[in-house]
Design a protein around this motif. Structure first.
Motif, PDB file in Angstrom:
ATOM      1  N   ASN A  97       0.972  -1.143   0.024  1.00 14.86           N
ATOM      2  CA  ASN A  97      -0.281   0.048   0.378  1.00 14.86           C
ATOM      3  C   ASN A  97       1.007   1.303   0.105  1.00 14.86           C
ATOM      4  N   ALA A  98       1.702   1.534   0.677  1.00  9.55           N
ATOM      5  CA  ALA A  98       2.691   2.272   0.704  1.00  9.55           C
ATOM      6  C   ALA A  98       3.907   2.281  -0.016  1.00  9.55           C
ATOM      7  N   GLY A  99       4.227   1.362  -1.110  1.00 13.67           N
ATOM      8  CA  GLY A  99       5.576   1.019  -1.751  1.00 13.67           C
ATOM      9  C   GLY A  99       6.368   1.616  -0.991  1.00 13.67           C
ATOM     10  N   VAL A 100       6.819   1.026  -0.070  1.00  8.55           N
ATOM     11  CA  VAL A 100       8.583   0.874  -0.283  1.00  8.55           C
ATOM     12  C   VAL A 100       8.671  -0.534  -0.447  1.00  8.55           C
ATOM     13  N   SER A 101      10.264  -0.265  -0.997  1.00  4.49           N
ATOM     14  CA  SER A 101      10.891  -1.745  -1.701  1.00  4.49           C
ATOM     15  C   SER A 101      10.629  -2.631  -0.882  1.00  4.49           C
ATOM     16  N   ASN A 102      11.119  -3.621  -1.158  1.00  2.00           N
ATOM     17  CA  ASN A 102      11.028  -5.265  -0.192  1.00  2.00           C
ATOM     18  C   ASN A 102      12.635  -4.560   0.500  1.00  2.00           C
ATOM     19  N   ALA A 118      11.738  -2.346   3.258  1.00  2.00           N
ATOM     20  CA  ALA A 118      10.762  -2.859   4.539  1.00  2.00           C
ATOM     21  C   ALA A 118      11.628  -4.293   5.144  1.00  2.00           C
ATOM     22  N   SER A 119      12.677  -5.355   4.788  1.00  2.00           N
ATOM     23  CA  SER A 119      12.570  -6.201   5.749  1.00  2.00           C
ATOM     24  C   SER A 119      14.121  -5.678   6.375  1.00  2.00           C
ATOM     25  N   PHE A 120      14.651  -4.744   5.733  1.00  2.00           N
ATOM     26  CA  PHE A 120      15.430  -3.739   6.689  1.00  2.00           C
ATOM     27  C   PHE A 120      14.950  -3.043   8.058  1.00  2.00           C
ATOM     28  N   THR A 165       2.791   1.755  14.647  1.00  2.00           N
ATOM     29  CA  THR A 165       2.691   3.037  13.277  1.00  2.00           C
ATOM     30  C   THR A 165       4.158   3.178  13.438  1.00  2.00           C
ATOM     31  N   SER A 166       4.977   3.491  14.566  1.00  2.42           N
ATOM     32  CA  SER A 166       6.234   4.349  14.608  1.00  2.42           C
ATOM     33  C   SER A 166       6.939   3.380  13.638  1.00  2.42           C
ATOM     34  N   ASP A 167       7.116   2.721  13.682  1.00  5.94           N
ATOM     35  CA  ASP A 167       7.985   1.137  12.467  1.00  5.94           C
ATOM     36  C   ASP A 167       7.703   1.523  11.038  1.00  5.94           C
ATOM     37  N   SER A 168       6.282   1.968  11.096  1.00  8.50           N
ATOM     38  CA  SER A 168       5.884   2.009   9.473  1.00  8.50           C
ATOM     39  C   SER A 168       6.451   3.169   8.906  1.00  8.50           C
ATOM     40  N   ILE A 169       6.138   3.429  10.252  1.00  7.90           N
ATOM     41  CA  ILE A 169       6.639   5.578   9.410  1.00  7.90           C
ATOM     42  C   ILE A 169       7.671   5.838   9.116  1.00  7.90           C
ATOM     43  N   GLY A 170       8.561   5.136  10.221  1.00  7.69           N
ATOM     44  CA  GLY A 170      11.001   4.452  10.204  1.00  7.69           C
ATOM     45  C   GLY A 170      10.371   4.031   8.515  1.00  7.69           C
ATOM     46  N   ALA A 171      10.130   2.995   8.224  1.00 12.16           N
ATOM     47  CA  ALA A 171      10.396   2.315   7.147  1.00 12.16           C
ATOM     48  C   ALA A 171      10.207   3.416   5.220  1.00 12.16           C
ATOM     49  N   ALA A 172       8.900   4.220   5.909  1.00  9.59           N
ATOM     50  CA  ALA A 172       8.157   5.450   4.818  1.00  9.59           C
ATOM     51  C   ALA A 172       9.344   6.788   4.849  1.00  9.59           C
ATOM     52  N   VAL A 173       9.884   6.767   5.522  1.00 11.66           N
ATOM     53  CA  VAL A 173      10.796   8.057   5.762  1.00 11.66           C
ATOM     54  C   VAL A 173      12.247   7.144   4.950  1.00 11.66           C
ATOM     55  N   ILE A 174      12.519   6.928   5.192  1.00 15.52           N
ATOM     56  CA  ILE A 174      13.411   6.266   5.397  1.00 15.52           C
ATOM     57  C   ILE A 174      14.161   5.650   3.582  1.00 15.52           C
ATOM     58  N   ALA A 175      12.412   5.202   3.291  1.00 14.56           N
ATOM     59  CA  ALA A 175      12.336   5.027   2.396  1.00 14.56           C
ATOM     60  C   ALA A 175      12.502   5.903   0.688  1.00 14.56           C
ATOM     61  N   LYS A 176      11.839   7.498   1.459  1.00 11.64           N
ATOM     62  CA  LYS A 176      11.972   8.046   0.762  1.00 11.64           C
ATOM     63  C   LYS A 176      12.929   8.979   0.813  1.00 11.64           C
ATOM     64  N   SER A 177      13.797   8.327   1.538  1.00  9.56           N
ATOM     65  CA  SER A 177      14.837   9.554   1.598  1.00  9.56           C
ATOM     66  C   SER A 177      16.095   9.140   1.172  1.00  9.56           C
ATOM     67  N   GLY A 237      15.478   7.833  -2.110  1.00  8.51           N
ATOM     68  CA  GLY A 237      14.272   8.431  -3.080  1.00  8.51           C
ATOM     69  C   GLY A 237      13.468   7.433  -4.000  1.00  8.51           C
ATOM     70  N   GLU A 238      13.007   6.512  -2.676  1.00  6.50           N
ATOM     71  CA  GLU A 238      11.618   5.088  -3.363  1.00  6.50           C
ATOM     72  C   GLU A 238      10.484   6.348  -3.234  1.00  6.50           C
ATOM     73  N   LYS A 239       9.749   5.885  -5.192  1.00  5.07           N
ATOM     74  CA  LYS A 239       8.020   6.495  -4.876  1.00  5.07           C
ATOM     75  C   LYS A 239       7.483   5.943  -3.704  1.00  5.07           C
ATOM     76  N   LEU A 240       6.710   6.870  -3.249  1.00  8.00           N
ATOM     77  CA  LEU A 240       5.582   5.986  -2.364  1.00  8.00           C
ATOM     78  C   LEU A 240       4.410   6.525  -3.206  1.00  8.00           C
ATOM     79  N   TYR A 241       3.168   5.950  -2.255  1.00 10.09           N
ATOM     80  CA  TYR A 241       2.034   6.222  -2.409  1.00 10.09           C
ATOM     81  C   TYR A 241       1.565   6.136  -3.636  1.00 10.09           C
ATOM     82  N   GLN A 242       2.132   5.653  -4.735  1.00  8.75           N
ATOM     83  CA  GLN A 242       1.879   5.451  -6.027  1.00  8.75           C
ATOM     84  C   GLN A 242       0.329   5.118  -6.156  1.00  8.75           C
ATOM     85  N   ASN A 243      -0.257   3.819  -5.432  1.00  3.68           N
ATOM     86  CA  ASN A 243      -1.274   3.209  -5.790  1.00  3.68           C
ATOM     87  C   ASN A 243      -2.544   4.026  -5.525  1.00  3.68           C
TER      88      ASN A 243
END
Ligand code: ASP
Length: 416
Positions: A285-290, A293-295, A395-407, A409-415
């Protein structure tokens, strides 16, 4: 007819769970066959989630780490993850510290033995250094069999790095194997969530509500409100604000993406059991890469617990107030640091945070006998607080994953 979205199904299940739970509250529900059946749906759901945690963590970390060819990226991810975890947990602790000092929920609270649990059966945890030592498993298979998350994570990261360093042919054989296994486990997760999550949540909520007696809640109502207030500030204000500042994205998009994981955390009170759902939401759903996310997520479910950190700190200040002890500034500082360590060491399972409070009370010099009765009472009312803080944790874990992914250069929330 279009099928109702999963998060709506889960929400409806929660509402029904509350209704059915209230209905059973005044009855001899433990011997009621219908209650037994409904509650068993919850137990089966949790067992299914637990069944896939170890293979999921194992394969996802190995796949993620092995695919990071550039070792400096791995180091960067590691540093960002640690920084994020420490920073948000400290923020949560400061909120807990401030609120309990302002509201003083423990002043004037008289706790008789009435309604309290016997705290002597709570196992006192070891020292903070033990948390570090525990990270290195003696035997990875034994760690997996016991569900020792820190040990599994350590071994998987090490193996993933090593796979990325072996010769070409072996490297691709191993990477392909773990990658394929990971995909299969994710399919299992998907099936469990799609078919079992709503009914499982119904069972869990029914059981939680049916088992809650209200008398004891009134004695420590102020304590509960203080913690709930602190957790609300962290989840609805601090984390979304941080998310917005770092990603320039509307936080509602993120909350929508992880709503099923939040509901699962709330009803299971276990970050670890929720991990498969968190992974799925954050990736799909958020579009974070594997890779990211897996890290970030398996480690987060085990060591990043903002809600628990807030709770450790607020809980100990509450205990000191009930005991009538004024904590000095340096003692409060000790509380902040040990609350952070205790939240890192707490396992992602129900009530783990409460047991870890002993680490903090011991650090400020309280005797176990003095605090046991108070902790026993806190245990009696722990479930709703645990549900809430577990939701904050994931929620904090998932926000961490999104913020780190964004930093990265990943493209998020495309769907969305
Ligand atoms: N139940 C929490 C979790 O799994 C830990 C705690 O008790 O605070 O995240």
């Amino acid at each position: 007819m279009t099928k109702l979205k999963l998060h709506w199904q889960i929400l409806i299940a929660m509402v029904f769970g509350i209704g059915i739970g209230l209905y059973f509250q005044d009855t001899e529900f433990n011997s009621n066959k219908l209650y037994g059946l409904i509650a068993s749906f919850g137990t089966i759901f949790v067992r299914l989630l637990k069944m896939i945690i170890v293979p999921l963590i194992f394969t996802s970390i190995i796949t993620g780490v092995a695919s990071i060819k550039d070792s400096s990226r791995l180091g960067r991810l590691g540093i960002k993850t640690l920084l994020y975890y420490t920073m948000t947990s400290l923020f949560a602790i400061i909120i807990g510290l401030t609120l309990t000092n302002l509201i003083e929920p423990g002043i004037g609270v008289e706790l008789g033995s009435n309604g309290s649990f016997d705290a002597s059966n709570l196992k006192t945890p070891g020292s903070p250094a033990e948390i570090l030592i525990r990270m290195v498993p003696l035997n990875p298979f034994n760690a997996a069999a016991r569900g020792d998350m820190l040990g599994i994570i350590f071994f998987a990261i090490f193996l993933g790095i090593s796979i990325s360093r072996v010769k070409n042919q072996q490297q691709s054989t191993l990477s392909n194997f773990f990658e394929s296994m990971f995909q299969a486990i994710m399919k299992m997760t998907e099936t469990i969530i799609k078919f079992v999550a709503p009914i499982g949540v119904l069972g869990l909520i029914t059981k939680a509500v049916a088992n809650s007696g209200f008398e004891i809640f009134t004695a420590v109502g102020k304590y509960m409100m203080t913690i709930a207030f602190g957790l609300s500030i962290h989840i609805f204000f601090v984390l979304p604000l941080f998310f917005f500042l770092m990603t320039k994205t509307n936080p509602m998009k993120h909350f929508k993406a992880i709503s099923s994981a939040m509901a699962t955390a709330f009803s299971t009170s276990s970050s670890s059991a929720t991990l498969p759902v968190t992974m799925k939401c954050v990736k799909e759903n958020a579009g974070v890469s594997n890779e990211t996310a897996s890290f970030v997520l398996p480690m987060g479910a085990t060591v990043n617990m903002d809600g628990t950190a807030l709770y450790e700190c607020a809980g100990v200040i509450f205990i000191s107030q009930v005991l009538g002890i004024d904590l000095s500034i340096s003692q409060q500082f000790t509380v902040v640091i040990t609350a952070l360590l205790a939240s890192i060491g707490a396992a992602g399972i129900p009530s783990a945070g409460l047991v870890m409070i002993f680490i903090v009370t011991q650090a400020v010099g309280f005797r176990d006998e003095d605090v046991a009765l108070i902790i026993g009472t806190m245990l009696a009312v722990d479930r709703p607080l645990d549900m809430f803080r577990t939701m904050v944790n994931i929620t904090s874990d998932s926000i961490g994953a999104a913020v780190i992914a964004k930093s990265e250069g990943e493209k998020l929330y495309q769907n969305s």
